[in-house]
Design an enzyme around this catalytic site. Structure first.
Site, PDB file in Angstrom:
ATOM      1  N   ARG A   1      17.902 -17.579-106.783  1.00 37.55           N
ATOM      2  CA  ARG A   1      18.898 -17.597-105.701  1.00 37.55           C
ATOM      3  C   ARG A   1      19.453 -16.182-105.642  1.00 37.55           C
ATOM      4  O   ARG A   1      19.864 -15.628-106.665  1.00 37.55           O
ATOM      5  CB  ARG A   1      19.980 -18.623-106.052  1.00 37.55           C
ATOM      6  CG  ARG A   1      21.231 -18.579-105.223  1.00 37.55           C
ATOM      7  CD  ARG A   1      20.994 -19.206-103.863  1.00 37.55           C
ATOM      8  NE  ARG A   1      22.217 -19.344-103.110  1.00 37.55           N
ATOM      9  CZ  ARG A   1      22.891 -18.362-102.556  1.00 37.55           C
ATOM     10  NH1 ARG A   1      22.516 -17.117-102.692  1.00 37.55           N
ATOM     11  NH2 ARG A   1      23.973 -18.608-101.852  1.00 37.55           N
TER      12      ARG A   1
ATOM     13  N   GLU B   1      21.789 -22.222 -93.659  1.00 40.06           N
ATOM     14  CA  GLU B   1      20.878 -23.261 -94.135  1.00 40.06           C
ATOM     15  C   GLU B   1      19.725 -23.417 -93.143  1.00 40.06           C
ATOM     16  O   GLU B   1      19.836 -23.038 -91.975  1.00 40.06           O
ATOM     17  CB  GLU B   1      21.627 -24.583 -94.285  1.00 40.06           C
ATOM     18  CG  GLU B   1      22.747 -24.540 -95.313  1.00 40.06           C
ATOM     19  CD  GLU B   1      22.256 -24.311 -96.730  1.00 40.06           C
ATOM     20  OE1 GLU B   1      21.260 -24.941 -97.136  1.00 40.06           O
ATOM     21  OE2 GLU B   1      22.864 -23.500 -97.439  1.00 40.06           O
TER      22      GLU B   1
ATOM     23  N   ARG C   1      19.267 -22.768-111.226  1.00 39.25           N
ATOM     24  CA  ARG C   1      18.516 -21.627-110.689  1.00 39.25           C
ATOM     25  C   ARG C   1      19.118 -20.332-111.205  1.00 39.25           C
ATOM     26  O   ARG C   1      20.330 -20.235-111.378  1.00 39.25           O
ATOM     27  CB  ARG C   1      18.564 -21.590-109.155  1.00 39.25           C
ATOM     28  CG  ARG C   1      17.864 -22.711-108.461  1.00 39.25           C
ATOM     29  CD  ARG C   1      18.026 -22.597-106.969  1.00 39.25           C
ATOM     30  NE  ARG C   1      19.443 -22.666-106.603  1.00 39.25           N
ATOM     31  CZ  ARG C   1      19.904 -22.763-105.371  1.00 39.25           C
ATOM     32  NH1 ARG C   1      19.076 -22.774-104.353  1.00 39.25           N
ATOM     33  NH2 ARG C   1      21.194 -22.837-105.132  1.00 39.25           N
TER      34      ARG C   1
END
Length: 170
Positions: free
Chosen positions: A41, A49, A83
């Site tokens: 990320r 999004e 992540r």
């Protein structure tokens, strides 16, 4: 013992990997040495999004800049999904998060960044109506995710109420 002392250095050292997947504007997957995959990320930026206005544009931008390339990255932390959060650099030192913000395809994620220069770059993109800043109703991704969560929760409550009414009738 030495391994434990050096672990933080390894964790935050610069590493390289080949970009093999673009999930969205701010999430990529790298292929590291030994054919190990790592989902990253991007640090300091939050892109729209996939279902949001300019989400596809951000994904295409990221893909055009780094897909198939070997990039370097510096891990800064991990998120709640496990992540790695990392600063990703490509083409001899270009900082991907900064380039997304400059192109008006991501918000400076000020809650998780101390680099005020990214805020200045964002303001410049806003003034120039670049990318998502063309939309006077642009919604920050964190607000968009919050609205989606609230809508899901509202639907769950309504379904539960409907089921309760059906039980009462039966």
């Amino acid at each position: 013992m030495l391994t434990y002392l050096l672990f933080p250095v390894f964790l935050f050292s610069q590493t390289t990997g080949k970009v093999i997947k673009i999930s969205d504007g701010d999430t990529i997957t790298l292929l590291l040495k030994g054919n190990q995959q790592k989902k990253i990320r991007l640090a300091e930026v939050d892109c729209p999004e996939n279902g949001q206005a300019f989400g596809k544009n951000a994904k295409q931008f990221t893909s055009a800049k780094v897909f198939g390339k070997t990039v370097s990255f510096v891990e800064t932390t991990t998120d709640r999904y496990g992540r790695s959060i990392a600063k990703v650099y490509y083409d001899d030192g270009k900082y991907l998060s900064k380039e997304l913000i400059r192109a008006g395809l991501g918000w400076w994620y000020f809650s998780y960044s101390k680099d005020a220069s990214l805020g200045q770059i964002q303001e410049s993109a806003k003034r120039g109506k670049i990318g998502l800043w063309q939309d006077i109703n642009a919604i920050a991704p964190w607000e968009y995710r919050k609205m989606k969560r609230e809508l899901r929760n509202k639907k769950k409550i309504e379904v539960a109420k409907t089921r309760a009414k059906i039980r009462e009738v039966a």
